[in-house]
Scaffold this active site. Structure first.
Site, PDB file in Angstrom:
ATOM      1  N   ARG A  76       0.841  -1.195   0.067  1.00 56.41           N
ATOM      2  CA  ARG A  76      -0.017   0.089  -0.048  1.00 56.41           C
ATOM      3  C   ARG A  76       0.845   1.172   0.029  1.00 56.41           C
ATOM      4  O   ARG A  76       0.264   2.431   0.050  1.00 56.41           O
ATOM      5  CB  ARG A  76      -0.863   0.024   1.078  1.00 56.41           C
ATOM      6  CG  ARG A  76      -2.151  -0.789   1.052  1.00 56.41           C
ATOM      7  CD  ARG A  76      -2.877  -1.130   2.254  1.00 56.41           C
ATOM      8  NE  ARG A  76      -2.318  -1.908   3.382  1.00 56.41           N
ATOM      9  CZ  ARG A  76      -2.628  -1.906   4.611  1.00 56.41           C
ATOM     10  NH1 ARG A  76      -3.732  -1.125   4.993  1.00 56.41           N
ATOM     11  NH2 ARG A  76      -2.258  -2.905   5.397  1.00 56.41           N
ATOM     12  N   TRP A 246       1.321  -5.108  -8.704  1.00 58.56           N
ATOM     13  CA  TRP A 246       2.290  -5.938  -9.471  1.00 58.56           C
ATOM     14  C   TRP A 246       2.473  -7.026  -8.364  1.00 58.56           C
ATOM     15  O   TRP A 246       2.247  -7.170  -7.063  1.00 58.56           O
ATOM     16  CB  TRP A 246       3.516  -5.275  -9.934  1.00 58.56           C
ATOM     17  CG  TRP A 246       4.102  -4.465  -8.720  1.00 58.56           C
ATOM     18  CD1 TRP A 246       4.695  -4.916  -7.454  1.00 58.56           C
ATOM     19  CD2 TRP A 246       3.867  -2.980  -8.374  1.00 58.56           C
ATOM     20  NE1 TRP A 246       5.176  -3.851  -6.832  1.00 58.56           N
ATOM     21  CE2 TRP A 246       4.698  -2.748  -7.495  1.00 58.56           C
ATOM     22  CE3 TRP A 246       3.275  -1.951  -9.363  1.00 58.56           C
ATOM     23  CZ2 TRP A 246       4.672  -1.351  -6.962  1.00 58.56           C
ATOM     24  CZ3 TRP A 246       3.326  -0.876  -8.871  1.00 58.56           C
ATOM     25  CH2 TRP A 246       3.980  -0.354  -7.815  1.00 58.56           C
ATOM     26  N   GLU A 251       4.156 -14.901  -4.162  1.00 57.37           N
ATOM     27  CA  GLU A 251       2.714 -15.117  -4.371  1.00 57.37           C
ATOM     28  C   GLU A 251       2.660 -16.076  -5.647  1.00 57.37           C
ATOM     29  O   GLU A 251       1.723 -17.101  -5.679  1.00 57.37           O
ATOM     30  CB  GLU A 251       2.043 -13.775  -5.096  1.00 57.37           C
ATOM     31  CG  GLU A 251       0.328 -13.720  -5.269  1.00 57.37           C
ATOM     32  CD  GLU A 251       0.160 -12.436  -5.485  1.00 57.37           C
ATOM     33  OE1 GLU A 251      -1.148 -12.449  -5.615  1.00 57.37           O
ATOM     34  OE2 GLU A 251       0.772 -11.395  -5.743  1.00 57.37           O
TER      35      GLU A 251
END
Length: 421
Positions: A76, A246, A251
């Site tokens: 963030r 992105w 992940e």
């Protein structure tokens, strides 16, 4: 609707609008007179119509605030850079599909991935509510196998792939078939649209030191665009508002390719490395996981595509916390989502015992899957796949479900930077 219920709805919406507009206009450094005029206009609009319409400026800042408030997102720090595309004027599924394809192209940006959100119209007219059926705009199909054919693809996509095939789409049955876009408006039948060849620049995985790594035939797409969440701003809900950041390398390497419930490629990586899988004490899983994540980072960088490693992302989150503290804002956060799935104790988030979910608004909300009723119908049909016509792929308007009703389902969902733990 009786008068008491109608008044309650008016009071609730005007209260939510006032809370949002007050903070929004303060952050945009608008004058007190501008704030008061806007609140008066909204109050009148809600009384006359039962709702109100955000200006483009309010929509843009509200979407950025929703990202800033996302308690499950580690990335963030860059919330203010979110590009907001106002697609509230899209009327047909063809127009929606076109906007989604443009979103993918603009987000990819030649490899310099940009955070983008495309916001379609609100749910004020249930018979015209737009729903995107995909969990992510780009994702690979899943094929469970049937005894004759082995399983292939992404197990997380098995259900949605079955829905797509019911609609008439057919993939190759391989591990990396890109699913189509599926869109519905109100009670109309859903439509599917193929993703044009060449739009998605998939990245084959190689390794900086292991020359045989391409033998694993692994690849991944460059941009995760979450497309099944509802954006809420000042009491107004936007059920179709796909957004992206992105990738963080874990992940893909740790979760998408490494999880047993996903592609489960750690054994194959370990075998390529010649590791001893007969005992856990060899730590073969840890060693394979590390090299798989190194391959992801290396491959994205070789392809010139934006990606962040989990250590840098954690450091950026700490900077975000410091930035917010200087603005007098407390950061909302879920610790179990923010720690990375590899080497979490080596990041500064590990020892942060201050994080708590503040349930702030504007926000991204989970909502019932657009095709959930079709899964129920298919289950009722039994092995034959027939249910007296009840398995028709017809969809009606849908309200975002309370999070309490989705407690189990939400664990299968994701923010654009981090998969659930």
């Amino acid at each position: 609707m009786n008068r008491i219920h109608q008044q309650r709805n008016v009071d609730e919406l005007t209260g939510q609008a006032e809370s949002f507009i007050t903070v929004c206009y303060q952050e945009l450094e608008k004058s007190q007179s501008e704030l008061e005029r806007r609140l008066a206009d909204i109050h009148e609009e809600v009384i006359l119509t039962g709702t109100y319409i955000h200006t483009e400026e309010e929509l843009a800042h509200g979407a950025r605030m929703a990202w800033r408030h996302n308690s499950r997102c580690i990335g963030r720090l860059f919330w203010h850079s979110l590009a907001v595309i106002d697609a509230r004027g899209a009327e047909t599924v063809e127009e929606v599909a076109g906007a989604l394809l443009r979103h993918v192209e603009q987000a990819y940006n030649g490899g310099k991935v940009r955070p983008v959100i495309t916001v379609f119209r609100s749910d004020e007219q249930p018979d015209r509510t737009i729903r995107i059926w995909n969990h992510q705009l780009i994702r690979y199909a899943g094929y469970p196998g049937d005894g004759e054919q082995p399983r292939a693809g992404d197990p997380a996509s098995d259900e949605f792939t079955a829905v797509c095939r019911k609609l008439g789409w057919q993939g190759s049955g391989g591990d990396f078939d890109i699913l189509p876009l599926v869109i519905s408006i109100g009670g109309e039948e859903p439509r599917w649209f193929p993703v044009p060849p060449g739009l998605v620049q998939e990245i084959p995985l190689t390794h900086p030191e292991i020359g045989r790594f391409p033998e694993l035939c692994l690849r991944w797409y460059p941009v995760p665009v979450v497309s099944d969440m509802c954006l809420e701003i000042g009491g107004i809900r936007y059920p179709a508002a796909p957004f992206n950041g992105w990738y963080m390398e874990t992940e893909i390497g740790s979760r998408n390719l490494g999880d047993i419930e996903r592609y489960n490629r750690l054994p194959a990586v370990a075998d390529l490395l010649g590791l001893d899988r007969s005992t856990n004490t060899s730590l073969w899983k840890d060693r394979a996981l590390l090299e798989l994540n190194r391959a992801v980072l290396h491959s994205f960088k070789q392809a010139g595509v934006s990606i962040v490693d989990h250590h840098t992302a954690a450091d950026q989150f700490v900077r975000f916390q410091e930035q917010e503290s200087r603005q007098g804002r407390e950061v909302s956060g879920k610790w179990g989502w923010l720690i990375p799935p590899m080497s979490p104790s080596s990041t500064p988030i590990w020892n942060d015992n201050t994080l708590r979910d503040l349930h702030l608004s504007p926000r991204f909300m989970y909502q019932k899957k657009a095709y959930a009723d079709k899964l129920d119908a298919a289950a009722a049909a039994g092995p034959s796949g027939e249910a007296d016509g009840s398995a028709s792929l017809h969809v009606g308007p849908d309200e975002p479900a309370p999070e309490s009703e989705l407690q189990g389902a939400t664990e299968a969902l994701t923010c654009p930077f981090h998969h659930p733990r």
